[in-house]
Design an enzyme around this catalytic site. Structure first.
Site, mmCIF file in Angstrom:
data_model
loop_
_atom_site.group_PDB
_atom_site.id
_atom_site.type_symbol
_atom_site.label_atom_id
_atom_site.label_comp_id
_atom_site.label_asym_id
_atom_site.label_seq_id
_atom_site.Cartn_x
_atom_site.Cartn_y
_atom_site.Cartn_z
ATOM 1 N N HIS A 1 41.991 36.190 32.847
ATOM 2 C CA HIS A 1 42.065 35.226 33.639
ATOM 3 C C HIS A 1 43.327 35.643 34.767
ATOM 4 C CE1 HIS A 1 42.955 31.050 35.330
ATOM 5 N NE2 HIS A 1 41.901 31.143 35.762
ATOM 6 N N HIS B 1 43.193 36.834 38.880
ATOM 7 C CA HIS B 1 43.894 35.843 40.018
ATOM 8 C C HIS B 1 44.639 37.041 40.042
ATOM 9 C CE1 HIS B 1 43.080 31.631 40.014
ATOM 10 N NE2 HIS B 1 42.328 32.248 39.208
ATOM 11 N N HIS C 1 34.701 31.569 37.629
ATOM 12 C CA HIS C 1 34.988 30.879 37.314
ATOM 13 C C HIS C 1 33.225 30.374 36.679
ATOM 14 C CE1 HIS C 1 38.693 31.098 38.848
ATOM 15 N NE2 HIS C 1 39.475 30.551 38.088
ATOM 16 N N GLU D 1 40.047 26.093 46.541
ATOM 17 C CA GLU D 1 40.562 26.743 45.399
ATOM 18 C C GLU D 1 41.448 26.053 46.258
ATOM 19 O OE1 GLU D 1 40.965 31.332 45.449
ATOM 20 O OE2 GLU D 1 42.583 30.956 43.746
ATOM 21 N N HIS E 1 41.313 22.129 44.268
ATOM 22 C CA HIS E 1 41.388 23.469 42.789
ATOM 23 C C HIS E 1 43.298 23.239 42.015
ATOM 24 C CE1 HIS E 1 42.530 26.965 40.636
ATOM 25 N NE2 HIS E 1 41.529 26.566 40.279
ATOM 26 N N HIS F 1 37.918 22.658 35.941
ATOM 27 C CA HIS F 1 36.295 23.693 36.561
ATOM 28 C C HIS F 1 35.461 23.440 36.450
ATOM 29 C CE1 HIS F 1 39.338 27.326 38.465
ATOM 30 N NE2 HIS F 1 39.671 26.656 37.496
#
Ligand code: CUO
Length: 688
Positions: free
Chosen positions: A211, A215, A240, A350, A366, A406
């Protein structure tokens, strides 16, 4: 090896120690210009330099900076503050630092700038921005980026093991055999907490490391050339979405119902989480969230965010999806169509501010959700507590609430997808291609077809790069931990091609057949939990074809060694192709979690395969695209510096509604698809 590249590699090590200390297992030290010493050490720089250069084998001289940067912009994030990629201000600071690094005129100046800035900015932000820059500068892309779990092991492992590591490192002599430190299993909660059944998944080092790397490859802020990647918004959705699909399936394996999306921000958050891990920068534990916590408006010195603001953004996003278009800042309507809609929504939700069609109006849903949740234990900073694990991409996936948040974000994307017309025949068929047999089988000669196996495994990983032990130099500190594992298997497909030689894309998914109550799942539910297992190109000769594929070649996963690879020159492969793969390649689902756990008595899945027409899938890469560094996890991570290599929308054919009543009818209607029953058995025993 070129000393500049070597220097770049060494700057990843010992993240919390000053840049003048030794690196590379005590063998190497930087020769720093005086101006590089921070105020704290400047007055005794000679003494310091002498102290750390005894017994070193290599000294790497660093150049003076041609222009000394003004780092005032970074001062707002203190050296001991926690760094969050979900925090707008932190992201902006990191973006500026990345820009500085990318602007360095040559490799020598980049090295010097990195060394100069390292001790002057927040160390976690340094590691992040530095890694992004190393990966994106053409002159440094051969430098391997170490796995994050080795740079900041504290974010991944239980602190008592850490304490043992410190003791071991000072007690045991360098030549002695080091005992391996045990990371305890199931340390965050007892069985009284139902959610604990999923701890092996949430707290897996490979999951959290993937993860972070994702990113890192797809930053939401920073220089445009770093942020603006092909289909990044869509990939944000898809990667995701797959995490949620996998998590839901994993829950069913453990007799838990699917996650309840966190759609109402005014409800109590039932799930508490007590992470028990230490922040790397200040040695405090990540704050916990008690059960039944209410979320509140955040009003803290480094930013405010109101729940009502999130609700407004959410409603605007949902309204746009219902209307089928978004409005940009000039009031123009941009349709949310089959091809581009999901990419627009991904960047907008996002959000990646520079890529959002209208970040003022659609906001930052998000990211700010992560922020509000991560401060729910101390929303107004009265207790001077930092954010919880949800504030940090290296730790967020440990918390059960991650999947609820999520899960909610995913329902928004799925709503858009569900409003699109179902796939039609022309979009699904591949005339003349007939898949006649599907099988997945373990390696043993007497293995039963379509029965796969999972079990526990104990593995050892090297944690040395991130252990700042002061004078002790040894890169041989290892920790052992338990994780789920699956026995490797092979897929075999028989395909009849009644036409000429053709090329196809083979797409493999597994879908659970039943829910946690053992009730059959509808196709609409199955498709949302379809787990992508693999995707690859196949050449089909006229007549009969047999396709074999190893589970270890999966396009979603990376091999175990890459999830947990050791850092430092000693560990790097020397062969050129091996080295290429070793590079920027920490992104990818961990191979050891490729299969969901299944059940001791066996859990039933549909193993689904589709061969689509490559002429509708293929992507023309730019002619100057570099060689693949690590193509094996491209389904989740794309290809470095290239276009996403599949023209279909991500998740095809399960990302949209299908024209048939159920999977059996679907594979009956299309000869280029087939399925078989698959059983995954979990054997509750630990090997290794
Ligand atoms: Cu990856 Cu919310 O985007 O954690």
């Amino acid at each position: 090896m070129n000393t500049d590249l070597k220097a770049l590699e060494l700057l990843f090590q010992r993240p919390l120690e000053p840049v003048f200390t030794t690196r590379d297992n005590g063998k190497t030290v930087f020769d720093l210009p005086d101006s590089f010493y921070t105020d704290r050490y400047r007055n005794n720089s000679v003494e310091v330099a002498t102290r750390f250069s005894q017994n070193v084998e290599t000294r790497i001289p660093l150049r003076e900076l041609t222009s000394v940067p003004n780092l005032d912009f970074a001062a707002k994030l203190g050296r001991k503050d926690q760094f969050s990629l979900f925090n707008t201000r932190h992201r902006e600071i990191a973006g500026k630092l990345i820009q500085l690094y990318l602007d360095a005129p040559n490799l020598q100046q980049f090295v010097a700038l990195a060394a100069y800035t390292k001790d002057r900015v927040n160390p976690v932000m340094f590691q992040y921005s530095y890694a992004v820059a190393v990966a994106h500068r053409p002159d440094s892309r051969t430098v391997p980026i170490p796995n994050i779990s080795q740079i900041f092991p504290g974010n991944f492992i239980e602190p008592s093991a850490f304490l043992d590591a410190r003791q071991e490192s000072s007690v045991i002599s360098k030549s002695g055999n080091r005992p391996v430190l045990e990371i305890p299993i199931n340390y965050t909660a007892s069985n009284r907490e139902e959610e604990q059944r999923l701890a092996y998944f949430r707290e897996d080092i490979g999951v959290n490391s993937h993860h972070w790397h994702w990113h890192l490859v797809y930053p939401a802020s920073g220089p445009m050339e770093v942020v603006n990647k092909d289909r990044r918004g869509e990939l944000f959705y898809y990667m995701h979405h797959q995490l949620i699909a996998r998590y839901n399936v994993e829950r069913i394996c453990n007799n838990l119902k699917r996650v309840a999306p966190l759609s109402n921000l005014r409800d109590e958050v039932i799930e508490g989480y007590f992470p028990k891990i230490l922040s790397s920068v200040n040695n405090r534990t990540y704050p916990a969230r008690a059960s039944n916590q209410l979320l509140r408006d955040v009003d803290r010195p480094d930013g405010n965010i109101e729940i009502s603001e999130l609700e407004r953004w959410r409603d605007r996003v949902l309204a746009a999806i219902d209307q089928g278009f978004v409005e940009n800042t000039q009031g123009q309507r941009i349709p949310l169509d089959e091809q581009r809609g999901i990419d627009i929504l991904g960047n907008m939700i996002e959000a990646a501010p520079a890529l959002s069609v209208n970040s003022q109006f659609y906001g930052n849903l998000h990211n700010q959700g992560h922020t509000i949740i991560s401060f729910s234990h101390d929303p107004d900073f009265r207790h001077l507590e930092d954010f919880g694990v949800m504030g940090d991409v290296t730790t967020a996936m440990r918390d059960p609430i991650f999947y609820r948040w999520h899960g909610f974000i995913d329902t928004i994307f799925n709503k858009h997808k569900t409003l699109l017309p179902p796939y039609n025949n022309a979009q699904l068929e591949f005339p003349g291609i007939n898949v006649t047999r599907v099988e997945a089988k373990l390696g043993a000669a007497n293995a039963r077809p379509n029965v796969l196996l999972t079990y526990w495994q104990k593995s050892v990983t090297n944690l040395a790069a991130g252990l700042d032990f002061g004078p002790v130099e040894d890169d041989n500190v290892s920790a052992s931990f338990r994780h789920l594992q699956n026995a490797p298997f092979t897929y075999t497909f028989n395909v009849t091609n009644t036409g000429d030689r053709r090329t196809g894309t083979c797409r493999i998914f597994i879908c659970p057949k039943t829910d946690e109550r053992n009730d059959p799942l509808r196709l609409e539910e199955q498709r949302l939990m379809a787990i992508e297992m693999d995707k690859f190109t196949v050449n089909l000769v006229p007549g009969e074809n047999t396709i074999r594929r190893q589970s270890t070649d999966s396009s979603v996963a990376i091999p175990f060694e890459r999830s947990f690879r050791a850092v430092g020159a000693n560990y790097q492969p020397t062969a050129a192709d091996e080295l290429a793969r070793f590079r920027f390649c920490g992104c990818g689902w961990p191979q050891h979690l490729l299969l969901p756990k299944g059940k001791p008595e066996g859990m039933q899945f549909d193993l689904f395969v589709m061969i689509s027409d490559y002429s509708n899938d293929s992507v023309e890469q730019l002619s100057n695209a570099p060689d693949d560094a690590c193509s094996t996890a491209y389904s989740f991570c794309g290809l470095k510096d290239k276009l996403y290599p599949d023209r279909r929308t991500m998740g095809y054919p399960f990302d949209r509604r299908l024209p048939n009543a159920d999977l059996t009818e679907l594979v009956g209607a299309f000869t280029n698809m087939a399925k078989t029953d698959l059983t995954i058995k979990f054997n509750d025993r630990t090997v290794g």
